[in-house]
Design a protein around this motif. Structure first.
Motif, PDB file in Angstrom:
ATOM      1  N   ALA A 284      40.829  49.537  19.883  1.00  0.00           N
ATOM      2  CA  ALA A 284      41.480  50.382  19.143  1.00  0.00           C
ATOM      3  C   ALA A 284      42.314  49.348  18.390  1.00  0.00           C
ATOM      4  O   ALA A 284      42.969  48.405  18.759  1.00  0.00           O
ATOM      5  N   SER A 285      42.577  49.488  16.610  1.00  0.00           N
ATOM      6  CA  SER A 285      43.213  48.945  15.853  1.00  0.00           C
ATOM      7  C   SER A 285      44.535  49.399  15.496  1.00  0.00           C
ATOM      8  O   SER A 285      45.422  49.033  14.805  1.00  0.00           O
ATOM      9  N   CYS A 286      44.666  50.827  15.854  1.00  0.00           N
ATOM     10  CA  CYS A 286      45.938  51.382  15.686  1.00  0.00           C
ATOM     11  C   CYS A 286      46.012  52.665  16.603  1.00  0.00           C
ATOM     12  O   CYS A 286      45.132  53.114  17.305  1.00  0.00           O
ATOM     13  N   MET A 287      47.367  53.330  16.821  1.00  0.00           N
ATOM     14  CA  MET A 287      47.572  54.085  17.751  1.00  0.00           C
ATOM     15  C   MET A 287      48.799  54.873  17.343  1.00  0.00           C
ATOM     16  O   MET A 287      49.688  54.119  16.853  1.00  0.00           O
ATOM     17  N   THR A 288      48.874  56.229  17.748  1.00  0.00           N
ATOM     18  CA  THR A 288      49.895  57.006  17.567  1.00  0.00           C
ATOM     19  C   THR A 288      49.999  58.069  18.608  1.00  0.00           C
ATOM     20  O   THR A 288      48.888  58.520  19.151  1.00  0.00           O
ATOM     21  N   VAL A 289      51.405  58.458  18.935  1.00  0.00           N
ATOM     22  CA  VAL A 289      51.529  59.490  20.088  1.00  0.00           C
ATOM     23  C   VAL A 289      51.878  60.830  19.233  1.00  0.00           C
ATOM     24  O   VAL A 289      52.782  60.789  18.287  1.00  0.00           O
ATOM     25  N   SER A 290      51.255  61.854  19.730  1.00  0.00           N
ATOM     26  CA  SER A 290      51.528  63.271  19.256  1.00  0.00           C
ATOM     27  C   SER A 290      53.072  63.732  19.291  1.00  0.00           C
ATOM     28  O   SER A 290      53.691  63.051  20.169  1.00  0.00           O
ATOM     29  N   HIS A 291      53.661  64.406  18.430  1.00  0.00           N
ATOM     30  CA  HIS A 291      55.023  64.718  18.621  1.00  0.00           C
ATOM     31  C   HIS A 291      55.533  65.376  19.837  1.00  0.00           C
ATOM     32  O   HIS A 291      56.417  65.438  20.284  1.00  0.00           O
ATOM     33  N   GLY A 292      54.505  66.268  20.459  1.00  0.00           N
ATOM     34  CA  GLY A 292      54.896  66.664  21.981  1.00  0.00           C
ATOM     35  C   GLY A 292      54.815  65.742  22.846  1.00  0.00           C
ATOM     36  O   GLY A 292      55.138  65.995  24.070  1.00  0.00           O
ATOM     37  N   GLY A 293      54.209  64.598  22.822  1.00  0.00           N
ATOM     38  CA  GLY A 293      53.937  63.583  23.737  1.00  0.00           C
ATOM     39  C   GLY A 293      52.933  63.975  24.752  1.00  0.00           C
ATOM     40  O   GLY A 293      52.838  63.225  25.782  1.00  0.00           O
ATOM     41  N   THR A 294      51.962  64.498  24.435  1.00  0.00           N
ATOM     42  CA  THR A 294      50.857  65.134  25.429  1.00  0.00           C
ATOM     43  C   THR A 294      49.680  64.375  25.061  1.00  0.00           C
ATOM     44  O   THR A 294      48.658  64.600  25.912  1.00  0.00           O
ATOM     45  N   SER A 295      49.466  63.814  24.071  1.00  0.00           N
ATOM     46  CA  SER A 295      48.213  63.080  23.566  1.00  0.00           C
ATOM     47  C   SER A 295      48.436  61.936  22.809  1.00  0.00           C
ATOM     48  O   SER A 295      49.659  61.870  22.019  1.00  0.00           O
ATOM     49  N   ILE A 296      47.524  60.997  22.684  1.00  0.00           N
ATOM     50  CA  ILE A 296      47.487  59.837  21.935  1.00  0.00           C
ATOM     51  C   ILE A 296      46.258  59.735  21.185  1.00  0.00           C
ATOM     52  O   ILE A 296      45.313  60.090  21.593  1.00  0.00           O
ATOM     53  N   ILE A 297      46.414  59.263  19.913  1.00  0.00           N
ATOM     54  CA  ILE A 297      45.403  59.264  18.886  1.00  0.00           C
ATOM     55  C   ILE A 297      45.234  57.683  18.741  1.00  0.00           C
ATOM     56  O   ILE A 297      46.147  57.012  18.238  1.00  0.00           O
ATOM     57  N   THR A 298      43.910  57.208  18.785  1.00  0.00           N
ATOM     58  CA  THR A 298      43.551  55.726  18.651  1.00  0.00           C
ATOM     59  C   THR A 298      42.560  55.788  17.373  1.00  0.00           C
ATOM     60  O   THR A 298      41.628  56.653  17.477  1.00  0.00           O
ATOM     61  N   GLY A 299      42.682  55.004  16.607  1.00  0.00           N
ATOM     62  CA  GLY A 299      41.758  54.571  15.832  1.00  0.00           C
ATOM     63  C   GLY A 299      40.916  53.385  16.051  1.00  0.00           C
ATOM     64  O   GLY A 299      41.472  52.424  16.457  1.00  0.00           O
ATOM     65  N   HIS A 300      39.701  53.453  15.737  1.00  0.00           N
ATOM     66  CA  HIS A 300      38.881  52.174  16.397  1.00  0.00           C
ATOM     67  C   HIS A 300      37.981  51.363  15.268  1.00  0.00           C
ATOM     68  O   HIS A 300      37.806  51.825  14.261  1.00  0.00           O
ATOM     69  N   VAL A 301      37.710  50.113  15.625  1.00  0.00           N
ATOM     70  CA  VAL A 301      36.969  49.259  14.607  1.00  0.00           C
ATOM     71  C   VAL A 301      35.762  49.680  14.326  1.00  0.00           C
ATOM     72  O   VAL A 301      35.216  49.423  13.287  1.00  0.00           O
ATOM     73  N   LYS A 302      35.071  50.612  15.125  1.00  0.00           N
ATOM     74  CA  LYS A 302      33.678  51.010  14.716  1.00  0.00           C
ATOM     75  C   LYS A 302      33.725  52.342  14.305  1.00  0.00           C
ATOM     76  O   LYS A 302      32.579  53.088  14.095  1.00  0.00           O
ATOM     77  N   GLY A 303      34.866  52.910  13.468  1.00  0.00           N
ATOM     78  CA  GLY A 303      34.931  54.028  12.844  1.00  0.00           C
ATOM     79  C   GLY A 303      35.482  55.242  13.578  1.00  0.00           C
ATOM     80  O   GLY A 303      35.464  56.324  12.706  1.00  0.00           O
ATOM     81  N   LYS A 304      35.562  55.131  14.749  1.00  0.00           N
ATOM     82  CA  LYS A 304      35.800  56.451  15.565  1.00  0.00           C
ATOM     83  C   LYS A 304      37.323  56.903  15.783  1.00  0.00           C
ATOM     84  O   LYS A 304      38.144  55.730  16.059  1.00  0.00           O
ATOM     85  N   ILE A 305      37.711  58.005  15.797  1.00  0.00           N
ATOM     86  CA  ILE A 305      39.139  58.452  16.068  1.00  0.00           C
ATOM     87  C   ILE A 305      39.208  59.314  17.480  1.00  0.00           C
ATOM     88  O   ILE A 305      38.454  60.008  17.640  1.00  0.00           O
ATOM     89  N   LEU A 306      39.733  58.711  18.469  1.00  0.00           N
ATOM     90  CA  LEU A 306      39.538  59.499  19.828  1.00  0.00           C
ATOM     91  C   LEU A 306      41.004  59.837  20.218  1.00  0.00           C
ATOM     92  O   LEU A 306      42.096  59.700  19.348  1.00  0.00           O
ATOM     93  N   LYS A 307      41.092  61.115  21.116  1.00  0.00           N
ATOM     94  CA  LYS A 307      42.069  61.780  21.605  1.00  0.00           C
ATOM     95  C   LYS A 307      42.018  61.666  22.994  1.00  0.00           C
ATOM     96  O   LYS A 307      41.255  61.928  23.580  1.00  0.00           O
ATOM     97  N   TRP A 308      43.225  60.951  23.473  1.00  0.00           N
ATOM     98  CA  TRP A 308      43.427  60.841  24.805  1.00  0.00           C
ATOM     99  C   TRP A 308      44.335  61.963  25.253  1.00  0.00           C
ATOM    100  O   TRP A 308      45.513  62.087  24.940  1.00  0.00           O
ATOM    101  N   ASN A 309      43.906  62.765  26.336  1.00  0.00           N
ATOM    102  CA  ASN A 309      44.790  63.673  26.719  1.00  0.00           C
ATOM    103  C   ASN A 309      45.676  63.353  28.071  1.00  0.00           C
ATOM    104  O   ASN A 309      45.051  62.969  28.915  1.00  0.00           O
TER     105      ASN A 309
END
Length: 401
Positions: A284-309
């Motif tokens: 991951a090259s970047c990351m942010t946490v949702s306003h509710g604190g229940t999930s993490i959004i990561t952006g990756h060098v190979k073009g994908k955005i993932l959601k970690w629950n």
């Protein structure tokens, strides 16, 4: 229903010959809830890591290896201005109506977007400024020279002499370049928490107002991006080996505060990740946490955005494939500060000008509040309302008898 709006940016050439994804789009606005969808997009932008900032009305994106910033209007969905500077921009952050930029020469540039006023500091770092974090009263600038400078934002903006052009203090415990920096929400001098991540494989927790080192965390590989949950009780770290770590700061064995069982000088080794992204996703090259604190959004060098629950700790779900390196994921302001005015357009910076003109739009009704609005905004019933009601009740009772 309120929905989380997430902005993402890409930088670099397309990864695959995918004709379904536009090559000209550099910034996307997504809705995260109730369903994932692309709300709008902005073209002709290539913003590297730490070079995207979102306000209520505009999107600011510094361009890769260039000395200018693209400004986009969120309401109109188009590019409003191209703002040139004298040095290449390496990172930026937004503090109200002030855009703070870090340059490749180690300077800070402050641009009041509503008036065009520009303030430039001397080279405060011996190498490029790598990332910036802001609070309502402070600016923290980190650099490839391994140092973090702490600045007073009111002193930087003070008119007149260059009284604020030196940092209040320097945090200098790292031994390699600082690559990410986050601040906690508190502004109390005793609880002013910031976390810096470095290529020396450590994250250091600081009280940035006192300069005190609160804790040092050591990871198996260098951290690439970090984030704090909305209450600053948990630190999330993504590292070079695509692992995501969760570090509880106030768990059963607190790392901070009076209940901590170990001295702040003891380095804590972090070995067990929360999860690892798939090999085809990359780190991951970047990351942010949702306003509710229940999930993490990561952006990756190979073009994908993932959601970690974080509720069920399941395998991360793929939200999108942007077919280029994802460099920024930033949530739009959720509950914005109430303002009585709003700048219609941004004013390009002018360092030599000494008189500035502010063109703004007044928000709301200029008339005084009606009695109904006062009752609606009050907590419970005011004493005046109760007194009027009792007087009215007594008058009606007397006339009927």
């Amino acid at each position: 229903m309120l929905s989380d709006e997430l902005f993402s940016s890409v930088c670099g050439p397309p990864i695959a010959a995918n004709t379904a994804i536009s090559k000209d789009v550099g910034i996307y606005a997504h809705t995260l809830s109730p369903t994932w969808a692309v709300k709008s997009s902005f073209k002709k932008s290539s913003a590297p890591v730490h070079c995207l900032a979102i306000s209520d009305s505009h999107v600011f994106a510094a361009q890769d290896q260039k000395a200018h910033v693209h400004v986009y209007s969120r309401a109109r969905g188009n590019q409003e201005a191209l703002v040139p500077f004298q040095e290449r921009i390496r990172c930026l952050a937004l503090a109200g109506d002030v855009l703070i930029l870090g340059t490749a020469e180690g300077r800070l540039i402050l641009w009041e977007t509503c008036t065009g006023r520009q303030i430039t500091t001397p080279p405060c770092h011996v190498q490029a400024v790598s990332c910036i974090a802001v609070s309502p009263s402070h600016v923290l600038s980190a650099s490839d020279d391994s140092n973090v400078n702490v600045w007073s934002l009111p002193r930087l903006l003070e008119a007149g002499q260059d009284i604020g052009h030196e940092p209040d203090r320097t945090l200098s415990n790292h031994r390699a370049a600082v690559i990410d920096l986050v601040l906690g929400p508190g502004s109390n001098p005793e609880t002013s928490l910031c976390v810096s991540a470095s290529k020396d494989k450590t994250c250091i927790l600081w009280n940035y107002q006192s300069g005190q080192v609160l804790r040092t965390l050591l990871f198996p590989t260098a951290p690439l991006c970090i984030s704090l949950d909305p209450c600053a009780r948990t630190l999330y770290v993504s590292s070079e080996d695509a692992s995501l770590y969760l570090v509880e700061l106030f768990g059963d064995k607190p790392l901070l505060g009076s209940r901590s069982a170990e001295l702040a000088s003891i380095v804590m080794q972090i070995n067990s990740p929360l999860g690892v992204a798939d090999e085809d996703v990359g780190p991951a090259s970047c990351m942010t946490v949702s306003h509710g604190g229940t999930s993490i959004i990561t952006g990756h060098v190979k073009g994908k955005i993932l959601k970690w629950n974080l509720v069920d700790n399941s395998h991360p779900a793929e939200l999108a494939n942007l077919n280029a390196s994802v460099t920024n994921v930033v949530f739009a302001p959720f509950l914005s500060e109430k303002k009585h005015t709003q700048a219609v357009t941004v004013v390009k910076p002018n360092q030599s000008q000494r008189q500035y003109t502010l063109t703004t739009q007044l928000e709301g009704d200029l008339d005084h509040d009606t009695r109904f609005n006062q009752m609606l905004s009050a907590n419970g019933f005011s004493s005046e309302t109760i007194a009027q009601a009792l007087a009215s009740f007594a008058a009606s009772g007397g006339s009927s008898s």
